[in-house]
Design a protein around this motif. Structure first.
Motif, short mmCIF file in Angstrom:
data_model
loop_
_atom_site.label_atom_id
_atom_site.label_comp_id
_atom_site.label_asym_id
_atom_site.label_seq_id
_atom_site.Cartn_x
_atom_site.Cartn_y
_atom_site.Cartn_z
N GLU A 1 -31.52 -14.21 18.17
CA GLU A 1 -31.13 -14.05 16.76
C GLU A 1 -30.93 -12.64 16.52
OE1 GLU A 1 -29.31 -16.37 14.86
OE2 GLU A 1 -29.86 -18.00 16.46
N PRO A 2 -29.76 -12.00 15.92
CA PRO A 2 -29.77 -10.66 15.29
C PRO A 2 -30.49 -10.62 14.03
CG PRO A 2 -27.66 -11.85 15.06
CD PRO A 2 -28.26 -12.88 15.96
N VAL A 3 -30.80 -9.51 13.91
CA VAL A 3 -31.75 -9.30 12.62
C VAL A 3 -31.14 -9.64 11.27
CG1 VAL A 3 -33.44 -7.77 13.70
CG2 VAL A 3 -31.24 -6.72 12.69
N GLU A 4 -29.58 -9.30 11.37
CA GLU A 4 -28.97 -9.67 10.16
C GLU A 4 -29.13 -11.20 10.13
OE1 GLU A 4 -27.78 -5.61 11.23
OE2 GLU A 4 -28.04 -7.40 12.27
N GLY A 5 -28.97 -12.01 10.95
CA GLY A 5 -28.99 -13.30 11.04
C GLY A 5 -30.30 -13.86 10.60
N VAL A 6 -31.30 -13.26 10.94
CA VAL A 6 -32.68 -13.75 10.69
C VAL A 6 -32.93 -13.49 9.08
CG1 VAL A 6 -35.24 -13.06 10.98
CG2 VAL A 6 -33.60 -13.19 12.82
N ALA A 7 -32.63 -12.44 8.72
CA ALA A 7 -32.54 -12.13 7.47
C ALA A 7 -31.91 -13.06 6.41
CB ALA A 7 -32.02 -10.59 6.85
N ALA A 8 -30.51 -13.48 6.84
CA ALA A 8 -29.82 -14.43 6.19
C ALA A 8 -30.47 -15.84 6.19
CB ALA A 8 -28.61 -14.32 6.75
N TYR A 9 -31.16 -15.93 7.42
CA TYR A 9 -31.64 -17.39 7.43
C TYR A 9 -32.88 -17.54 6.51
CZ TYR A 9 -34.83 -20.97 9.46
OH TYR A 9 -35.59 -21.97 9.53
N LEU A 10 -33.64 -16.47 6.57
CA LEU A 10 -34.91 -16.60 5.60
C LEU A 10 -34.44 -16.45 4.05
CD1 LEU A 10 -37.20 -13.94 7.26
CD2 LEU A 10 -37.47 -16.38 7.25
N LEU B 1 -33.66 -20.25 3.34
CA LEU B 1 -34.67 -20.95 3.12
C LEU B 1 -35.07 -20.89 1.68
CD1 LEU B 1 -36.88 -20.31 6.45
CD2 LEU B 1 -35.47 -22.35 5.85
N GLY B 2 -34.63 -19.75 1.05
CA GLY B 2 -35.42 -19.67 -0.54
C GLY B 2 -35.72 -18.39 -0.72
N ALA B 3 -36.04 -17.29 0.07
CA ALA B 3 -36.45 -16.14 -0.18
C ALA B 3 -35.32 -15.47 -1.05
CB ALA B 3 -36.65 -15.33 1.17
N ALA B 4 -35.59 -14.73 -1.85
CA ALA B 4 -34.79 -14.00 -3.00
C ALA B 4 -34.19 -12.74 -2.28
CB ALA B 4 -35.43 -13.77 -4.45
N THR B 5 -35.08 -11.77 -1.79
CA THR B 5 -34.86 -10.84 -0.95
C THR B 5 -35.44 -10.44 0.35
OG1 THR B 5 -34.46 -9.54 -3.12
CG2 THR B 5 -34.74 -8.18 -0.98
N VAL B 6 -34.98 -10.33 1.28
CA VAL B 6 -35.53 -9.90 2.57
C VAL B 6 -35.16 -8.74 3.16
CG1 VAL B 6 -35.47 -10.72 5.21
CG2 VAL B 6 -35.20 -12.43 3.35
N GLU C 1 -26.52 -11.95 -3.70
CA GLU C 1 -25.56 -12.88 -2.60
C GLU C 1 -24.67 -12.12 -1.76
OE1 GLU C 1 -25.73 -16.28 -2.70
OE2 GLU C 1 -27.20 -16.01 -4.19
N ALA C 2 -25.29 -10.81 -1.56
CA ALA C 2 -24.53 -9.90 -0.63
C ALA C 2 -24.60 -9.89 0.78
CB ALA C 2 -24.73 -8.36 -1.13
N ASP C 3 -23.79 -9.54 1.61
CA ASP C 3 -24.03 -9.62 3.00
C ASP C 3 -25.14 -8.63 3.19
OD1 ASP C 3 -22.04 -11.51 3.43
OD2 ASP C 3 -20.62 -9.75 3.96
N PRO C 4 -26.14 -8.97 4.36
CA PRO C 4 -26.95 -8.09 4.85
C PRO C 4 -26.57 -6.47 5.12
CG PRO C 4 -27.20 -10.19 6.01
CD PRO C 4 -25.93 -10.25 5.04
N VAL C 5 -27.09 -5.57 4.71
CA VAL C 5 -26.70 -4.16 4.86
C VAL C 5 -27.89 -3.18 5.57
CG1 VAL C 5 -25.20 -4.30 2.82
CG2 VAL C 5 -27.54 -3.31 2.48
N ARG C 6 -27.43 -2.35 6.15
CA ARG C 6 -28.46 -1.38 6.79
C ARG C 6 -28.80 -0.22 5.74
NH1 ARG C 6 -29.45 -1.85 13.00
NH2 ARG C 6 -28.82 -4.17 13.30
N VAL C 7 -29.90 0.09 5.88
CA VAL C 7 -30.60 1.33 5.08
C VAL C 7 -31.08 2.13 5.97
CG1 VAL C 7 -31.89 2.09 3.25
CG2 VAL C 7 -31.02 -0.34 3.05
#
Length: 311
Positions: A200-209, A212-217, A232-238
């Motif tokens: 799974e790509p890391v963005e997909g893992v973050a979205a999956y968590l 599940l209920g995590a407010a921020t990943v 509700e924003a899409d995952p972003v890279r910092v």
């Protein structure tokens, strides 16, 4: 500003290195959660460490170290076991940990050992890391998680050497899902994500968590920065700052410490942009940690971070 309770392990790391051309192991007080607690204190926050410490000289040294770092130890119990040692070697960017000492001194905290008043007064509760593989301390973490009145943060901090096979990995996935479902913040590394959710790509893992209920990943990517999934924003890279690393021990823990320290001051940001700023600062903290040897001893002050980087 209130305080954070950090529930997890404290142990002694033996770090692989060289001295005068000879292979040596440098002793350092460590454990991911201990690093987090010390990092919070160094950044100006108040932290209480909750866990079990061995009844030997090394356990006493850990308690003294925490006290000297202005980390509270009212919730730390002493247990009849030798302090666990973690031998740390590097064959690439990620450290390899092998653990020695049975029973594991860090995993003997039970639900009845918790200081309930300490937990109920906390603004932030951190749970995670390898103590969740120990039944007694997992039960204690579950009880603490259910009692926490403030913000709950979680870091799986996976150590593959402690997983005995596919069944153990699946059991850990279930624990991660359980804690993520009630977390205000989950932080994990890319290595954690690959092990827990292969392919799974890391963005997909973050979205999956988040599903599940995590407010921020936040998923840390080493020198590549981090992936942030918030609101509700899409995952972003910092992006991470450019640094001259000499030792990455504790870098991920320092990211969590910085995020907790800011949660203690200002609570949760109102939107994704606020989280981007906080993650960017946390990555600067990690960059400075990487420029110094050691884990807990490398945790910087806020002033040191502001001096090193232009914010």
């Amino acid at each position: 500003m209130g305080y954070a309770v950090v529930l997890g392990e404290a142990l002694v790391d033996l770090l692989d290195g060289e001295l005068d051309g000879q292979r040596v192991y440098r002793q350092a007080i460590g454990g991911g959660p201990l690093n987090v607690a010390v990092g919070v204190a160094r950044l100006g926050g108040s932290a209480q460490f909750v866990g079990s410490l061995g009844d030997d000289a090394l356990g006493g040294r850990i308690r003294t170290f925490l006290t000297a770092a202005d980390v509270g130890v009212a919730g730390a119990i002493t247990v009849p076991a030798p302090t666990t040692l973690a031998v740390v070697t590097y064959a690439g960017p990620e450290p390899d940990f092998r653990f020695y000492g049975e029973p594991a001194s860090y995993g003997l905290l039970g639900p009845d050992d918790l200081d309930l008043a300490l937990l109920e007064g906390a603004d932030v509760l951190y749970c995670g890391s390898i103590v969740l593989l120990q039944p007694s301390t997992l039960a204690a973490a579950r009880r603490a998680w259910s009692l926490a009145p403030g913000l709950r943060v979680f870091d799986p901090n996976v150590r593959p050497r402690l997983l005995s096979g596919p069944a153990a990995l699946e059991g850990l996935r279930e624990v991660v899902a359980e804690f993520a479902a009630g977390a205000h913040l989950v932080k994990l590394s890319a290595a954690d994500a690959v092990l827990l959710y292969p392919g799974e790509p890391v963005e997909g893992v973050a979205a999956y968590l988040r599903e599940l209920g995590a407010a921020t990943v936040v998923v840390t990517l080493g020198a590549a920065g981090a992936v942030l999934a918030a609101a509700e924003a899409d995952p972003v890279r910092v992006p991470a700052p450019k640094v001259n690393p000499i030792d990455t021990t504790g870098a991920g823990d320092s990211v969590m410490a910085a995020l907790i320290a800011d949660l203690l001051v200002d609570g949760e940001p109102e939107g994704p942009s606020g989280w981007v700023d906080r993650v960017a600062f946390a990555l600067r903290v990690a960059g400075l940690v990487c420029e110094s040897p050691g884990g807990a001893t490398a945790m910087p002050t806020r002033a040191a971070v502001l001096t090193r980087f232009t914010i």
